[in-house]
Design a protein around this motif. Sequence first.
Motif, PDB file in Angstrom:
ATOM      1  N   UNK A 348      10.943  62.395  50.772  1.00  0.00           N
ATOM      2  CA  UNK A 348      11.696  63.606  50.464  1.00  0.00           C
ATOM      3  C   UNK A 348      11.598  63.878  48.969  1.00  0.00           C
ATOM      4  N   UNK A 349      11.620  65.166  48.604  1.00  0.00           N
ATOM      5  CA  UNK A 349      11.544  65.560  47.200  1.00  0.00           C
ATOM      6  C   UNK A 349      12.795  66.316  46.784  1.00  0.00           C
ATOM      7  N   UNK A 350      13.216  66.084  45.536  1.00  0.00           N
ATOM      8  CA  UNK A 350      14.374  66.805  45.002  1.00  0.00           C
ATOM      9  C   UNK A 350      13.906  68.040  44.234  1.00  0.00           C
ATOM     10  N   UNK A 351      14.507  69.196  44.552  1.00  0.00           N
ATOM     11  CA  UNK A 351      14.160  70.475  43.935  1.00  0.00           C
ATOM     12  C   UNK A 351      15.327  70.936  43.055  1.00  0.00           C
ATOM     13  N   UNK A 352      15.237  70.802  41.728  1.00  0.00           N
ATOM     14  CA  UNK A 352      16.374  71.169  40.863  1.00  0.00           C
ATOM     15  C   UNK A 352      16.766  72.637  40.969  1.00  0.00           C
ATOM     16  N   UNK A 353      15.796  73.526  41.109  1.00  0.00           N
ATOM     17  CA  UNK A 353      16.127  74.949  41.152  1.00  0.00           C
ATOM     18  C   UNK A 353      16.942  75.303  42.394  1.00  0.00           C
ATOM     19  N   UNK A 354      16.663  74.616  43.501  1.00  0.00           N
ATOM     20  CA  UNK A 354      17.412  74.864  44.734  1.00  0.00           C
ATOM     21  C   UNK A 354      18.630  73.946  44.856  1.00  0.00           C
ATOM     22  N   UNK A 355      18.669  72.905  44.031  1.00  0.00           N
ATOM     23  CA  UNK A 355      19.819  72.007  44.059  1.00  0.00           C
ATOM     24  C   UNK A 355      19.893  71.145  45.300  1.00  0.00           C
ATOM     25  N   UNK A 356      18.740  70.728  45.844  1.00  0.00           N
ATOM     26  CA  UNK A 356      18.773  69.909  47.046  1.00  0.00           C
ATOM     27  C   UNK A 356      17.421  69.289  47.357  1.00  0.00           C
ATOM     28  N   UNK A 357      17.310  68.717  48.568  1.00  0.00           N
ATOM     29  CA  UNK A 357      16.155  67.910  48.983  1.00  0.00           C
ATOM     30  C   UNK A 357      15.368  68.612  50.078  1.00  0.00           C
TER      31      UNK A 357
END
Length: 389
Positions: A348-357
Amino acid sequence: MPPQPPLNCDKPWVILSAYGTAEFTDAGHPYGTTGVNDTYIGALKTALGRNNVAAADIDVRNLNYPASAIDLPQWIIDLIGYDPGPDDYADSVRKGHDEAVKDLTFYANCPNKPTVIMLGYSQGAQVNKNAINDPAVTGNKSVSDAVGAIVNVGDASRSNSQIGMDQDGQMLTIDQGYNRVPSDVGRGGLMQRQDVPGVFAGFITSGRYYDVCRSDDLVCNESAYPGSDEWKNRWLQDFGNTAFGEDAPHIKYSTYTNNTSGTDREKAAAVASDVATKAVTAAVQQRNVVHPPPDTPEQVWATNVNVRAQPTTDAPIVTTIPEPTTVYVHCQEHAQLVTYGIYSNDAWSYLPQQGGWISNIFLTGPAWMPGVPDCNDLPGGPPASAAHR
């Protein structure tokens, strides 16, 4: 209103404030005499500070528009002792709209691309609504991208019937005790009913538009539809009853002691803080879109992909990515195994702009992406929740 200084590109954050009808500034209230704009500007500054935005990086600017009600002859002005002009209401709204679009276009063309938070109260909120509906804003991505968030209070153009806007408090209706209540879809703005354009409305928590209206404030919660026979017979009386007097609900959004007393000030401040926190969260996320953080760009290949608060399908959905697009990956880790068709992947990857995984199964490339760090190897470990920024 007093002359405004020339627009400039000096600061990365701008709060563009449009105060209400017949307001002016004084030494204690530089953003409008009722104190509503001052209350919300303070809340926005505090929320920005919690997101590590320095006070020196915020420019607060009054929108340069008349904010007037009616153009009266001089003899009536002399008789009543003040001038509610210089323009009729419709002309004032039009001039405010033109000025807001001009200012947003200016900031969109700044080399440093500042992020603008639009704040409007009463007529100023209607001005904001008209401006963000203008094709020069909604039809020009560079201009709409410059808008981090819109906060409207006591909006004279509120549209209670817009689907989705009452969810999660994006359109917040409160009662006399400042408690959240459902919006009455048969009610809305006293002067106009206008929806929020889709580019700002979003859905549930993904939008950039926030407002607040008291259920007893007929400026934003009038039952008679603007222009109807019923409205023609009562709008002026309703406006007077709700906007003037010691207990006028239209000014109860303020922490100004002349308008709101005791516990109500604390409750008004709490509402302002809640709305500002949501708006600033959206604005920070929007700024990350315009100024991508130094993370790894990857391609989402699927449609309607859920981004979750934790790296598991059991976690709440933070947002949904509707179509293939580029996302910025901060880090990745092994977590729940996800199967899609004939493929399975536990990364799984964390996406800072979307604030989630997001599951790596929906990202183009190998199961474990080269060049993207393991979240567990970062200082402090993996992001704990969707609140991580």
